[in-house]
Write a protein that holds these residues in place. Structure first.
Motif, PDB file in Angstrom:
ATOM      1  N   TYR A   1       5.395  13.666 -10.372  1.00  0.00           N
ATOM      2  CA  TYR A   1       6.369  13.134  -9.424  1.00  0.00           C
ATOM      3  C   TYR A   1       7.533  12.420 -10.110  1.00  0.00           C
TER       4      TYR A   1
ATOM      5  N   SER B   1       6.021  16.422  -2.910  1.00  0.00           N
ATOM      6  CA  SER B   1       5.086  15.362  -2.542  1.00  0.00           C
ATOM      7  C   SER B   1       5.216  14.982  -1.072  1.00  0.00           C
TER       8      SER B   1
ATOM      9  N   SER C   1       2.551  12.895   1.024  1.00  0.00           N
ATOM     10  CA  SER C   1       2.429  11.748   0.132  1.00  0.00           C
ATOM     11  C   SER C   1       3.520  10.727   0.410  1.00  0.00           C
TER      12      SER C   1
ATOM     13  N   GLU D   1      -1.403   9.386  -5.548  1.00  0.00           N
ATOM     14  CA  GLU D   1      -2.121   9.788  -4.349  1.00  0.00           C
ATOM     15  C   GLU D   1      -2.971  10.994  -4.713  1.00  0.00           C
TER      16      GLU D   1
ATOM     17  N   LYS E   1      -8.263  11.623   1.604  1.00  0.00           N
ATOM     18  CA  LYS E   1      -7.020  11.279   0.940  1.00  0.00           C
ATOM     19  C   LYS E   1      -7.170   9.871   0.393  1.00  0.00           C
TER      20      LYS E   1
ATOM     21  N   VAL F   1      -5.016   6.864  -1.280  1.00  0.00           N
ATOM     22  CA  VAL F   1      -3.698   6.302  -1.554  1.00  0.00           C
ATOM     23  C   VAL F   1      -3.876   5.206  -2.587  1.00  0.00           C
TER      24      VAL F   1
END
Length: 179
Positions: free
Chosen positions: A102, A132, A137, A142, A155, A157
């Motif tokens: 990212y 993302s 996201s 993540e 998921k 975070v």
């Protein structure tokens, strides 16, 4: 008389502003990572970090029972925290880990992987953050756990921790589903 009207209008504007600001403060801004659980992963496409001609896509997820998509960056200190757990998870035979790098510089990402190890089967580059966002996201790190049908099971975070690692292993070993 004109001053009284101007004062009245100013007073109404101030009262109205306070009302609207107070309403904005009452909005629930809490993010719920569970909202996509049980939903099929959306299509995505990112160039490979090692070869820009190869695209990492939803179709890259094949031949495994479970998949993890981990959104990370070399500049992200929580990504360093979770990295040992990703390295452990990369040893699981039923699991394939895809990395989405990212908003990072390619050479920094590669140095990071050389220093800490590469848990990823494939790594896509997300230079501007669009991939993302398409994956749902809101930042890094993540982690998205998927079934072989590419349904989102869980998921995470923030950085993976020991409890998250145990939860993922339990799902993989027991072939469990959260949704």
């Amino acid at each position: 008389m004109i001053k009284k009207v101007q004062f009245g209008i100013l007073f109404l504007i101030i009262i109205g502003s306070f009302y609207f600001f107070s309403q904005g403060l009452r909005i629930n801004k809490k993010f719920f990572p569970d909202k996509n659980i049980g939903v099929e992963l959306s299509n995505f496409s990112a160039p490979s970090i090692f070869n820009n001609e190869i695209m990492i896509t939803k179709d890259s997820l094949k031949n495994k029972k479970f998949y993890i998509i981990n959104i990370w960056a070399s500049w992200c200190s929580p990504c360093r925290e979770e990295h040992p757990y990703l390295m452990k998870l990369s040893r699981e035979k039923l699991l394939k880990i895809i990395g989405i790098n990212y908003k990072d510089k390619k050479n920094y990402a590669i140095k990071f992987l050389k220093k800490f190890g590469n848990p990823y089967s494939e790594i896509g580059i997300d230079k501007n953050g669009i991939v993302s966002i398409d994956l749902g996201s809101h930042g890094v790190p993540e982690t998205i756990l998927l079934s072989e049908e590419k349904i989102i099971i869980a998921k995470f975070v923030g950085p993976l921790n020991k409890n998250d690692y145990i939860k993922i292993i339990k799902i993989i070993k027991n072939n469990e589903s959260i949704y």
